[in-house]
Design an enzyme around this catalytic site. Structure first.
Site, PDB file in Angstrom:
ATOM      1  N   HIS A   1      -3.501  28.067  32.822  1.00 23.82           N
ATOM      2  CA  HIS A   1      -3.158  29.263  33.583  1.00 23.82           C
ATOM      3  C   HIS A   1      -4.178  30.380  33.344  1.00 23.82           C
ATOM      4  O   HIS A   1      -4.709  30.966  34.305  1.00 23.82           O
ATOM      5  CB  HIS A   1      -1.754  29.735  33.184  1.00 23.82           C
ATOM      6  CG  HIS A   1      -1.319  30.989  33.885  1.00 23.82           C
ATOM      7  ND1 HIS A   1      -0.504  30.969  34.993  1.00 23.82           N
ATOM      8  CD2 HIS A   1      -1.598  32.310  33.643  1.00 23.82           C
ATOM      9  CE1 HIS A   1      -0.296  32.217  35.412  1.00 23.82           C
ATOM     10  NE2 HIS A   1      -0.951  33.053  34.600  1.00 23.82           N
ATOM     11  N   GLU A   2      -4.458  30.648  32.085  1.00 24.95           N
ATOM     12  CA  GLU A   2      -5.344  31.773  31.769  1.00 24.95           C
ATOM     13  C   GLU A   2      -6.774  31.514  32.214  1.00 24.95           C
ATOM     14  O   GLU A   2      -7.493  32.439  32.607  1.00 24.95           O
ATOM     15  CB  GLU A   2      -5.277  32.095  30.272  1.00 24.95           C
ATOM     16  CG  GLU A   2      -3.886  32.463  29.765  1.00 24.95           C
ATOM     17  CD  GLU A   2      -3.224  33.604  30.525  1.00 24.95           C
ATOM     18  OE1 GLU A   2      -3.949  34.447  31.096  1.00 24.95           O
ATOM     19  OE2 GLU A   2      -1.977  33.647  30.563  1.00 24.95           O
TER      20      GLU A   2
ATOM     21  N   HIS B   1      -1.886  35.599  40.435  1.00 22.25           N
ATOM     22  CA  HIS B   1      -0.673  34.789  40.382  1.00 22.25           C
ATOM     23  C   HIS B   1      -0.291  34.203  41.741  1.00 22.25           C
ATOM     24  O   HIS B   1      -0.556  34.790  42.781  1.00 22.25           O
ATOM     25  CB  HIS B   1       0.486  35.617  39.828  1.00 22.25           C
ATOM     26  CG  HIS B   1       0.348  35.885  38.362  1.00 22.25           C
ATOM     27  ND1 HIS B   1       0.796  37.030  37.744  1.00 22.25           N
ATOM     28  CD2 HIS B   1      -0.225  35.142  37.375  1.00 22.25           C
ATOM     29  CE1 HIS B   1       0.534  36.979  36.450  1.00 22.25           C
ATOM     30  NE2 HIS B   1      -0.104  35.839  36.205  1.00 22.25           N
TER      31      HIS B   1
ATOM     32  N   HIS C   1      -7.199  32.664  35.680  1.00 20.63           N
ATOM     33  CA  HIS C   1      -7.513  34.093  35.786  1.00 20.63           C
ATOM     34  C   HIS C   1      -8.995  34.349  35.516  1.00 20.63           C
ATOM     35  O   HIS C   1      -9.634  35.145  36.212  1.00 20.63           O
ATOM     36  CB  HIS C   1      -6.681  34.891  34.777  1.00 20.63           C
ATOM     37  CG  HIS C   1      -5.243  35.052  35.154  1.00 20.63           C
ATOM     38  ND1 HIS C   1      -4.835  35.347  36.441  1.00 20.63           N
ATOM     39  CD2 HIS C   1      -4.103  34.955  34.405  1.00 20.63           C
ATOM     40  CE1 HIS C   1      -3.515  35.437  36.464  1.00 20.63           C
ATOM     41  NE2 HIS C   1      -3.046  35.204  35.253  1.00 20.63           N
TER      42      HIS C   1
ATOM     43  N   CYS D   1       2.929  35.059  31.563  1.00 18.06           N
ATOM     44  CA  CYS D   1       1.585  35.609  31.401  1.00 18.06           C
ATOM     45  C   CYS D   1       1.665  37.129  31.388  1.00 18.06           C
ATOM     46  O   CYS D   1       2.497  37.729  32.068  1.00 18.06           O
ATOM     47  CB  CYS D   1       0.713  35.124  32.555  1.00 18.06           C
ATOM     48  SG  CYS D   1      -0.904  35.921  32.667  1.00 18.06           S
TER      49      CYS D   1
END
Length: 307
Positions: free
Chosen positions: A263-264, A273, A267, A112
């Site tokens: 994952h994104e 993380h 965020h 990332c």
């Protein structure tokens, strides 16, 4: 019959790849260029060490605004050793300050683009407390997930988020993996719900595939390096590197889009993380791998939103 359906799925995945294979055959500087530096340590002067410094600077470990630090030389100085040790601690590696095999292997993995250290704050270490035991300092992990500085999150009561795809850059076949990723976050947190909208201006989340310098001060670097990045609440932007080789599912040497989307989106919801390698919020992901949400990810969201 099962083999027939598997063949259909494989064909669909390969068709998807044809649409998203990088169109530019000229590769930019790759993390792979660090390989010849294996074994370097403080005191060394090696051609190309400035690339290691630039890598660590990119992800927040070095601050070259300081007049005492130099990113354009090839000297392994005290600043670089300290940055290496912080990186190794974040990734649960032996803290040696040397670019050993394990550290190098982690650094050359696709990852990332969100830095691990932002404005000097190392969020991957914020949940660790020091205890002294028989003269030794030991660290006991309280929790592994982390938040952005200031614990940025969506406002209270804002539990339904809409997302919009930039169809000028996003192929239709890339949309279902994102939808599945949003559904997984919804079902596992039991807090957020999501829906697609065609109205860009009113959307909470904006998704697109970009390349190089695309106007957000976080340029992509070509195939095999930074896969994607997203911004903390309530910015809502999520960008994938269009020059990557994307896949639906686990295919060697390709990045699984749903895994990266999971994952994104983390965020976008406010997670930074994690140090847990199996967590979706761990910064790196090997090509050909598929990951799902982990208990650490879900616990992080529940802690951030007090649910």
């Amino acid at each position: 019959m099962a083999q027939y359906f598997q063949l259909i799925i494989s064909c669909i995945s390969l068709l998807f790849l044809l649409f998203l294979l990088p169109s530019n055959s000229e590769k930019p500087l790759s993390f792979q260029s660090l390989k010849h530096l294996k074994g370097c340590q403080k005191g060394d002067h090696l051609e190309g060490l400035h690339e290691l410094k630039q890598y660590l600077n990119k992800f927040g470990y070095l601050n070259y605004h300081s007049s005492k630090a130099h990113d354009d030389d090839d000297d392994f100085d005290d600043f670089l050793e300290a940055a290496m040790k912080t990186y190794q601690a974040n990734y649960n590696l032996n803290v040696t300050g040397t670019l050993d095999s394990e550290t190098l292997s982690k650094m050359v993995m696709p990852r990332c683009g969100v830095p691990d250290v932002i404005n000097g704050t190392n969020s991957m270490q914020t949940n660790r407390k020091a205890h002294h035991h028989r003269g030794r300092k030991e660290f006991h992990t309280v929790s592994h997930y982390s938040f952005f500085q200031g614990s940025l999150r969506w406002p209270a009561g804002k539990t339904h988020l809409t997302y919009w795809f930039d169809l000028a850059t996003t192929h239709q076949d890339s949309i279902p993996p994102f939808v599945r990723a949003f559904d997984k976050w919804a079902s596992n947190t039991q807090y957020f719900t999501f829906s697609e909208t065609q109205d860009k201006e009113s959307s909470d989340i904006k998704i697109g595939f970009e390349s190089g310098d695309h106007g957000d001060d976080n340029p992509f670097d070509g195939p095999g390096n930074v896969l994607a990045h997203a911004f903390a609440p309530t910015d809502g932007r999520l960008h994938c590197d269009s020059e990557e080789s994307w896949s639906i599912g686990a295919i060697p040497n390709y990045a699984d889009l749903e895994t990266v989307a999971l994952h994104e989106i983390g965020h976008l919801l406010g997670l930074d993380h994690s140090q847990v390698q199996d967590a979706i919020m761990f910064p790196t992901i090997p090509l050909g791998a598929v990951k799902d949400l982990h208990a650490d990810d879900v616990q992080g969201i529940k802690a951030l939103y007090n649910i």
